[in-house]
Design a protein around this motif. Structure first.
Motif, mmCIF file in Angstrom:
data_model
loop_
_atom_site.group_PDB
_atom_site.id
_atom_site.type_symbol
_atom_site.label_atom_id
_atom_site.label_comp_id
_atom_site.label_asym_id
_atom_site.label_seq_id
_atom_site.Cartn_x
_atom_site.Cartn_y
_atom_site.Cartn_z
ATOM 1 N N ILE A 69 6.037 -1.284 7.765
ATOM 2 C CA ILE A 69 5.437 0.020 7.466
ATOM 3 C C ILE A 69 6.543 1.067 7.466
ATOM 4 C CG2 ILE A 69 3.790 1.786 8.215
ATOM 5 C CD1 ILE A 69 2.195 -0.375 9.636
ATOM 6 N N PHE B 223 3.777 -1.387 3.659
ATOM 7 C CA PHE B 223 3.084 -0.099 3.567
ATOM 8 C C PHE B 223 4.125 1.010 3.472
ATOM 9 C CE2 PHE B 223 0.004 -2.812 5.533
ATOM 10 C CZ PHE B 223 -1.255 -2.264 5.344
ATOM 11 N N ASP B 224 3.975 1.899 2.485
ATOM 12 C CA ASP B 224 4.905 3.032 2.367
ATOM 13 C C ASP B 224 4.153 4.322 2.645
ATOM 14 O OD1 ASP B 224 7.009 4.672 1.902
ATOM 15 O OD2 ASP B 224 7.303 4.125 -0.188
ATOM 16 N N THR C 99 7.474 4.953 7.657
ATOM 17 C CA THR C 99 6.891 6.235 8.052
ATOM 18 C C THR C 99 7.973 7.168 8.565
ATOM 19 O OG1 THR C 99 5.277 7.305 9.500
ATOM 20 C CG2 THR C 99 6.328 5.367 10.394
ATOM 21 N N GLN D 134 1.660 5.558 -0.497
ATOM 22 C CA GLN D 134 1.142 6.877 -0.147
ATOM 23 C C GLN D 134 0.114 7.331 -1.186
ATOM 24 O OE1 GLN D 134 4.420 9.537 -0.097
ATOM 25 N NE2 GLN D 134 3.192 11.346 0.294
ATOM 26 N N VAL E 180 -6.344 -0.300 1.344
ATOM 27 C CA VAL E 180 -5.944 -1.380 2.269
ATOM 28 C C VAL E 180 -6.760 -2.634 1.959
ATOM 29 C CG1 VAL E 180 -5.823 -2.106 4.695
ATOM 30 C CG2 VAL E 180 -5.227 0.246 4.072
ATOM 31 N N PRO F 135 1.522 5.094 4.424
ATOM 32 C CA PRO F 135 0.134 4.927 3.987
ATOM 33 C C PRO F 135 -0.795 6.051 4.427
ATOM 34 C CG PRO F 135 0.605 3.469 5.832
ATOM 35 C CD PRO F 135 1.909 4.093 5.425
ATOM 36 N N GLN G 298 -8.569 5.540 1.412
ATOM 37 C CA GLN G 298 -7.408 4.890 2.022
ATOM 38 C C GLN G 298 -7.775 3.483 2.487
ATOM 39 O OE1 GLN G 298 -4.098 6.135 2.458
ATOM 40 N NE2 GLN G 298 -3.919 3.967 2.877
ATOM 41 N N TYR H 52 -2.448 5.971 -3.370
ATOM 42 C CA TYR H 52 -3.029 4.642 -3.433
ATOM 43 C C TYR H 52 -3.675 4.309 -4.760
ATOM 44 C CZ TYR H 52 -5.675 7.909 -0.472
ATOM 45 O OH TYR H 52 -6.193 9.017 0.103
ATOM 46 N N VAL I 179 0.876 -1.179 0.000
ATOM 47 C CA VAL I 179 0.000 0.000 0.000
ATOM 48 C C VAL I 179 0.904 1.217 0.000
ATOM 49 C CG1 VAL I 179 -1.803 1.275 1.218
ATOM 50 C CG2 VAL I 179 -1.794 -1.219 1.285
#
Ligand code: ATP
Length: 361
Positions: free
Chosen positions: A189, A157-158, A191, A82, A144, A160, A140, A84, A80
């Motif tokens: 993930i 996840f980048d 972040t 940024q 997912v 997200p 969003q 999407y 997932v």
């Protein structure tokens, strides 16, 4: 089995090393956040795990199998991003259904699976709408849903949540965490938002300049930072860091000379042979408390700025060596600009870093 393992992972772009010797092991059902400042190599690490970036050196294993030469679509992962990228002319339900369609499931199986994940992510009521007709949070969640619908082996996840507003990020953090905890998959993930990492991760890997500085539970990286970088990066407002020198030792209490004053704090036994050495003392803003008169564990300064933060107040105090000291006090404690404050350190929450910046334990 849903596991991700990176061993000595290195990525060079020409002569520049973006990721250096990264070891990362994510167990079944575990969520690991890669956290760090911009450009530290988080996304490159994630992209190597996904197969979107080649590996210069080292190994990526998913479910125990070596993946270095396996193409992204054969790695059985879901990503997932940024951005999407839902198809704007396809309904939310159609977008979620897409991976199942590609996997060749029958119409009945597709309907059943879409309904199942729509239930998990509370999208039942918007399945027939186009992406342009739903909120950012629903978009969003649809991204997912599209990632989890085909039951991949693990999730990547980048950033997200970075496009969502503060309010929505807050609620989505909780929702994604809840969904992930029910799926029992290895998840990474990326972040740069520490609050996101602290609330969503089982473990956090803090990166700087392509390397992992520390990996541990949110509690470990906050309460036992391995070095000054981690100490300054994790925690808001930032930890106060003072340069000083070990002056004397009495039992497990050391007197530390800062540039303008002295403070006595407990130290581990390893410190006995460090007398005279330079060090950095770390005290979190919530580990300082205004007291009526100075004592051997207190620091002194003048209130320069007051920032109300709701239930708490952030007070900036200028100490005698002209350093800005951040102190968080409950709202009912009244301070005024110009007032001289004596601030006692909570002795269970002081940190000492040696001349190389490593925590003294
Ligand atoms: P951000 O939080 O800003 O997304 P990041 O921690 O994810 O940053 P990366 O995107 O992994 O960082 O980039 C790490 C370093 O590698 C950066 O200095 C970046 O400029 C560099 N880099 C990334 N991709 C390439 C590329 N294709 N060619 C050359 N350098 C690259």
């Amino acid at each position: 089995m849903s596991t991700i393992e990176a061993t000595s992972l290195t990525k060079n772009f020409g002569s520049f090393t973006a990721v250096r010797d990264v070891d990362l092991s994510v167990g079944q059902g575990e969520v690991v956040c890669l956290l760090g400042p911009s450009g530290c190599g988080k996304t490159t690490t994630l992209r190597m795990i996904a197969g979107l970036e080649s590996v210069t050196e080292g190994e990526v294993r998913i479910g125990g199998k070596l993946m270095n030469k396996i193409s992204p679509e054969k790695r059985d992962i879901a990503m997932v991003f940024q951005f999407y990228a839902l198809y704007p002319s396809v309904s939310i339900g159609g977008n979620i259904e897409m991976p199942l369609f590609r996997a060749g499931l029958s119409a009945a199986e597709r309907r059943r699976e879409v309904a199942r994940v729509a239930g998990i992510l509370q999208l039942d009521d918007v399945l027939d709408r186009l992406p342009g007709q739903v909120s950012e949070g629903e978009k969003q969640r649809a991204a997912v849903a599209r990632a989890i619908v085909r039951d991949p082996n693990c999730f990547l996840f980048d950033e997200p949540l970075s496009r969502l507003d503060v309010e929505l990020r807050h609620s989505m953090r909780g929702q994604i965490k809840e969904v992930l905890s029910g799926l029992s998959k290895a998840t990474v993930i990326v972040t740069h938002d520490q609050l996101e990492a602290l609330t969503m991760a089982n473990r956090i890997a803090i990166m700087r300049d392509g390397m992992i500085e520390q990996i541990g539970t949110p509690h470990e990286v906050f309460s036992k930072p391995r070095n000054i970088f981690v100490a300054g990066f994790i925690g808001s407002p930032k930890m106060n860091l003072f340069e000083g020198r070990f002056s004397s030792l009495s039992g497990d209490m050391a007197t530390i000379e800062l540039s303008a004053e002295r403070v006595t704090i407990p130290v581990p036994s390893a410190v006995s042979n460090m007398q005279g050495e330079t060090l950095t003392l770390g005290v979190r803003p919530r580990a300082l408390e205004p007291v009526d008169s100075p004592n051997q564990h207190s620091l002194t300064g003048q209130v320069e700025l007051i920032e109300p933060m709701g239930a708490e107040t952030l007070v900036h105090v200028r100490d005698e060596s002209d350093q800005d000291l951040r102190v968080v006090v409950p709202r009912h404690i009244k301070v005024i600009i110009g007032e001289v404050l004596h601030l006692a350190c909570d002795l269970s929450q002081t940190h000492i870093f040696d001349g190389k910046g490593l925590a003294v334990r």
